[in-house]
Design an enzyme around this catalytic site. Structure first.
Site, PDB file in Angstrom:
ATOM      1  N   ASP A  99       4.766  18.526  53.482  1.00  0.00           N
ATOM      2  CA  ASP A  99       4.269  20.071  54.113  1.00  0.00           C
ATOM      3  C   ASP A  99       2.466  19.868  54.944  1.00  0.00           C
ATOM      4  O   ASP A  99       2.250  20.856  53.777  1.00  0.00           O
ATOM      5  CB  ASP A  99       5.140  21.062  54.469  1.00  0.00           C
ATOM      6  CG  ASP A  99       4.827  21.791  56.165  1.00  0.00           C
ATOM      7  OD1 ASP A  99       5.007  21.017  57.093  1.00  0.00           O
ATOM      8  OD2 ASP A  99       4.504  23.034  56.005  1.00  0.00           O
ATOM      9  N   HIS A 106      -3.778  27.022  64.638  1.00  0.00           N
ATOM     10  CA  HIS A 106      -2.933  27.096  63.527  1.00  0.00           C
ATOM     11  C   HIS A 106      -3.758  27.926  62.572  1.00  0.00           C
ATOM     12  O   HIS A 106      -3.562  29.238  62.173  1.00  0.00           O
ATOM     13  CB  HIS A 106      -1.996  26.596  62.631  1.00  0.00           C
ATOM     14  CG  HIS A 106      -1.160  27.517  62.070  1.00  0.00           C
ATOM     15  ND1 HIS A 106       0.134  28.343  62.631  1.00  0.00           N
ATOM     16  CD2 HIS A 106      -0.678  26.702  60.671  1.00  0.00           C
ATOM     17  CE1 HIS A 106       0.639  28.792  61.113  1.00  0.00           C
ATOM     18  NE2 HIS A 106       0.161  27.961  60.411  1.00  0.00           N
ATOM     19  N   GLU A 159       7.716  27.924  61.895  1.00  0.00           N
ATOM     20  CA  GLU A 159       6.546  27.390  62.188  1.00  0.00           C
ATOM     21  C   GLU A 159       7.000  26.199  63.632  1.00  0.00           C
ATOM     22  O   GLU A 159       8.112  24.790  62.283  1.00  0.00           O
ATOM     23  CB  GLU A 159       6.107  26.511  60.771  1.00  0.00           C
ATOM     24  CG  GLU A 159       5.673  28.162  60.461  1.00  0.00           C
ATOM     25  CD  GLU A 159       4.750  27.488  58.672  1.00  0.00           C
ATOM     26  OE1 GLU A 159       4.117  28.465  58.655  1.00  0.00           O
ATOM     27  OE2 GLU A 159       4.590  25.837  58.356  1.00  0.00           O
ATOM     28  N   GLU A 195       6.666  22.333  64.062  1.00  0.00           N
ATOM     29  CA  GLU A 195       5.930  21.303  63.422  1.00  0.00           C
ATOM     30  C   GLU A 195       6.747  19.803  64.140  1.00  0.00           C
ATOM     31  O   GLU A 195       8.140  19.795  64.692  1.00  0.00           O
ATOM     32  CB  GLU A 195       6.181  21.377  62.363  1.00  0.00           C
ATOM     33  CG  GLU A 195       5.385  22.520  61.976  1.00  0.00           C
ATOM     34  CD  GLU A 195       5.565  22.140  60.209  1.00  0.00           C
ATOM     35  OE1 GLU A 195       5.285  20.999  59.827  1.00  0.00           O
ATOM     36  OE2 GLU A 195       5.253  23.493  59.277  1.00  0.00           O
ATOM     37  N   ASP A 199      10.096  24.742  59.734  1.00  0.00           N
ATOM     38  CA  ASP A 199       9.644  24.696  58.674  1.00  0.00           C
ATOM     39  C   ASP A 199       9.999  26.488  58.561  1.00  0.00           C
ATOM     40  O   ASP A 199       8.639  27.500  58.293  1.00  0.00           O
ATOM     41  CB  ASP A 199       7.968  24.605  57.796  1.00  0.00           C
ATOM     42  CG  ASP A 199       7.433  24.718  56.534  1.00  0.00           C
ATOM     43  OD1 ASP A 199       9.046  24.458  55.684  1.00  0.00           O
ATOM     44  OD2 ASP A 199       6.744  25.126  55.833  1.00  0.00           O
ATOM     45  N   ARG A 228       6.630  34.844  55.125  1.00  0.00           N
ATOM     46  CA  ARG A 228       5.366  35.852  55.486  1.00  0.00           C
ATOM     47  C   ARG A 228       4.856  36.711  54.027  1.00  0.00           C
ATOM     48  O   ARG A 228       4.391  36.305  53.409  1.00  0.00           O
ATOM     49  CB  ARG A 228       4.753  36.319  56.584  1.00  0.00           C
ATOM     50  CG  ARG A 228       5.031  34.299  57.914  1.00  0.00           C
ATOM     51  CD  ARG A 228       4.025  33.833  57.583  1.00  0.00           C
ATOM     52  NE  ARG A 228       4.872  33.422  58.546  1.00  0.00           N
ATOM     53  CZ  ARG A 228       4.199  31.649  58.636  1.00  0.00           C
ATOM     54  NH1 ARG A 228       3.428  31.150  57.446  1.00  0.00           N
ATOM     55  NH2 ARG A 228       4.361  30.652  60.067  1.00  0.00           N
ATOM     56  N   GLN A 241       5.621  34.781  50.673  1.00  0.00           N
ATOM     57  CA  GLN A 241       4.322  34.399  50.700  1.00  0.00           C
ATOM     58  C   GLN A 241       3.081  34.530  50.227  1.00  0.00           C
ATOM     59  O   GLN A 241       2.261  33.860  49.171  1.00  0.00           O
ATOM     60  CB  GLN A 241       4.372  33.386  51.970  1.00  0.00           C
ATOM     61  CG  GLN A 241       3.143  32.316  52.176  1.00  0.00           C
ATOM     62  CD  GLN A 241       3.594  31.510  53.258  1.00  0.00           C
ATOM     63  OE1 GLN A 241       3.676  31.351  54.055  1.00  0.00           O
ATOM     64  NE2 GLN A 241       1.355  30.826  53.192  1.00  0.00           N
ATOM     65  N   LYS A 273       8.797  29.299  51.119  1.00  0.00           N
ATOM     66  CA  LYS A 273       9.082  27.950  52.199  1.00  0.00           C
ATOM     67  C   LYS A 273      10.004  26.697  52.071  1.00  0.00           C
ATOM     68  O   LYS A 273      10.464  25.450  52.169  1.00  0.00           O
ATOM     69  CB  LYS A 273       8.156  26.516  52.331  1.00  0.00           C
ATOM     70  CG  LYS A 273       6.323  27.516  52.584  1.00  0.00           C
ATOM     71  CD  LYS A 273       6.229  27.456  54.209  1.00  0.00           C
ATOM     72  CE  LYS A 273       4.660  28.633  54.490  1.00  0.00           C
ATOM     73  NZ  LYS A 273       4.229  27.761  55.731  1.00  0.00           N
ATOM     74  N   THR A 290      14.259  23.929  55.976  1.00  0.00           N
ATOM     75  CA  THR A 290      13.175  23.122  56.789  1.00  0.00           C
ATOM     76  C   THR A 290      14.539  22.675  57.861  1.00  0.00           C
ATOM     77  O   THR A 290      15.243  21.600  57.151  1.00  0.00           O
ATOM     78  CB  THR A 290      12.299  22.130  56.062  1.00  0.00           C
ATOM     79  OG1 THR A 290      11.488  22.877  54.977  1.00  0.00           O
ATOM     80  CG2 THR A 290      11.911  21.595  57.551  1.00  0.00           C
ATOM     81  N   GLU A 329       1.496  34.390  64.025  1.00  0.00           N
ATOM     82  CA  GLU A 329       0.513  33.790  65.589  1.00  0.00           C
ATOM     83  C   GLU A 329       0.693  35.334  66.565  1.00  0.00           C
ATOM     84  O   GLU A 329       0.050  35.775  66.950  1.00  0.00           O
ATOM     85  CB  GLU A 329       0.090  33.252  65.805  1.00  0.00           C
ATOM     86  CG  GLU A 329      -0.152  31.764  64.519  1.00  0.00           C
ATOM     87  CD  GLU A 329      -0.391  30.988  65.317  1.00  0.00           C
ATOM     88  OE1 GLU A 329      -1.046  29.963  65.212  1.00  0.00           O
ATOM     89  OE2 GLU A 329       0.623  29.691  64.543  1.00  0.00           O
TER      90      GLU A 329
END
Length: 420
Positions: free
Chosen positions: A125, A132, A198, A200, A232, A236, A239, A252, A256, A362
């Protein structure tokens, strides 16, 4: 290129995501039968495994579709990829002499179950979206230090878990992990409270590379078989505690999710666009020989358990700072070999406006600016039983190239993850 008209009537609608121009590759099963390779055409799926078994599709002496995976076709190379599409177009084109023979091999999409379309052998990834990266960096380091010093020179990435890749529709269980809040003196082991997505695009490697031999951006583009939507999932809070100094790990590794249809690179050729203007020159090995991004409209929908869907983000793949061939070429610089079935996540695709941000991190600005859904409820991060839906499409002359939906519903964390 205009619409290629098919004798499958539903494929000729301008809004249908699967016209003859597309022919995305998937794996499906019906009733209790074994999974077969197929392609979507209109609102049907054509049984490619049966086409080969009946002699209507031949790409060599060795069968390529006798297993429920597209890896064999991918490994056979670009010439077979081209022939595959040519034969299918000949079989499905309006006025084709093969219509009577092929029609019994069509199944309604509503009646089949879709599976992973290829065997994922490796997963990497990236963190390659300019907006971003700037947004996330601003939240944690301020706008003056938002981008790391290397970001404008190199496509940053990390190696993920191929075992975590699941097909659209698979439920995603909220993960447990080590979490340490800003006011906590010690970490705790608890379910994630800041679970996120996420948005993607995933690039799928068809041709492998040789160990010890880096590939050019031009060669990397030729190695890519096709693309899927990719979510993904990201914890948070896990992380934030674990990522120093080696980057994401357990945050993560929950899941996925990818869309069930591989849109082959050939279907996206009319939509090529260049990467954005460079803020600093790239080293020569990363230069684009031609446009390597695609004009693909993307959106994220959120469905609460008892509510309707709210579209929370709209953006476009052309916002990426680094293309998939650049990422793939960089991946080989150390000499590591890429394999048939490698999956490369683009990194979160965010645009320049708040409405075009590709993650809840975000959109809610780290939880400080909740977003309101259509039913009046608010979200900072994903709640249990929320369903997230990713969509992507490119608009042609009277046709749409679609990816199908990439869906995942979050279920509650286990009460005790270590209970026997």
């Amino acid at each position: 290129m205009p619409l290629l008209r098919s004798w499958v009537d539903s494929a000729n609608s301008a809004s249908c995501p699967f016209p003859l121009n597309n022919l995305p590759c998937g794996v499906f099963s019906k009733d209790d039968r074994a999974p077969h390779c197929g392609v979507a055409i209109g609102y049907k799926v054509l049984d490619v495994t049966a086409l080969e078994a009946f002699g209507l599709l031949r790409l060599g002496e060795i069968p390529l579709f006798d297993k429920p995976s597209y890896n064999a076709l991918m490994a056979s190379g670009p010439e077979n990829w081209r022939k595959f599409r040519e034969i299918l177009v000949d079989l499905l084109l309006e006025g084709s002499k093969w219509a009577l023979a092929v029609r019994p091999l069509l199944h309604d999409l509503a009646d089949v179950r879709l599976h992973l379309p290829f065997q994922v052998v490796e997963y990497t990834d990236f963190y390659a979206g300019r907006h971003h990266a700037f947004n996330v960096g601003t939240m944690f380091r301020g706008p003056e230090n938002a981008l790391p010093p290397n970001w404008l020179h190199i496509p940053i990435g990390y190696n993920g878990r191929a075992s975590s890749v699941v097909v659209s529709g698979t439920e995603v269980r909220r993960p447990w992990g080590q979490i340490k809040g800003p006011n906590d003196s010690e970490p705790k082991f608890a379910p994630s409270e800041r679970f996120d997505i996420e948005l993607e695009l995933g690039a799928i490697v068809g041709l492998p590379s040789e160990y010890g031999r880096p590939v050019s951006v031009e060669q990397a583009d030729a190695m890519i078989f096709g693309y899927v939507l990719l979510n993904d999932w990201s914890a948070r809070d896990i992380q934030a505690w674990e990522y120093q100094p080696l980057g994401p790990f357990q945050a993560k590794a929950t899941a996925t999710t990818i869309s069930p249809w591989i849109v082959m690179k050939a279907a996206l050729e009319p939509f090529r666009v260049s990467t954005p203007e460079r803020e600093v020159p790239l080293l020569s090995y990363l230069n684009e020989p031609r446009p390597l991004l695609y004009n693909i409209d993307l959106e994220v929908g959120l469905r609460p358990k008892d509510g309707g869907e709210s579209v929370i983000s709209r953006t476009n793949y052309r916002e990426m700072y680094y293309s998939a061939p650049q990422q793939l070429a960089h991946h080989t610089t150390c000499g590591c070999s890429m394999r048939t079935g490698d999956l490369l996540g683009s990194g979160t695709i965010s645009g320049p406006t708040k409405e075009s941000r590709g993650s809840l991190l975000e959109l809610s600005w780290g939880g400080r600016e909740p977003i309101e859904l259509q039913d009046g409820t608010i979200r900072t991060f994903i709640e249990d039983y929320d369903t997230l839906v990713l969509r992507g499409s490119s608009q042609g002359d009277g046709f749409t190239i679609g990816f199908g939906e990439c869906i995942g519903t979050v279920t509650p964390a286990l009460n005790d993850p270590y209970a026997s």
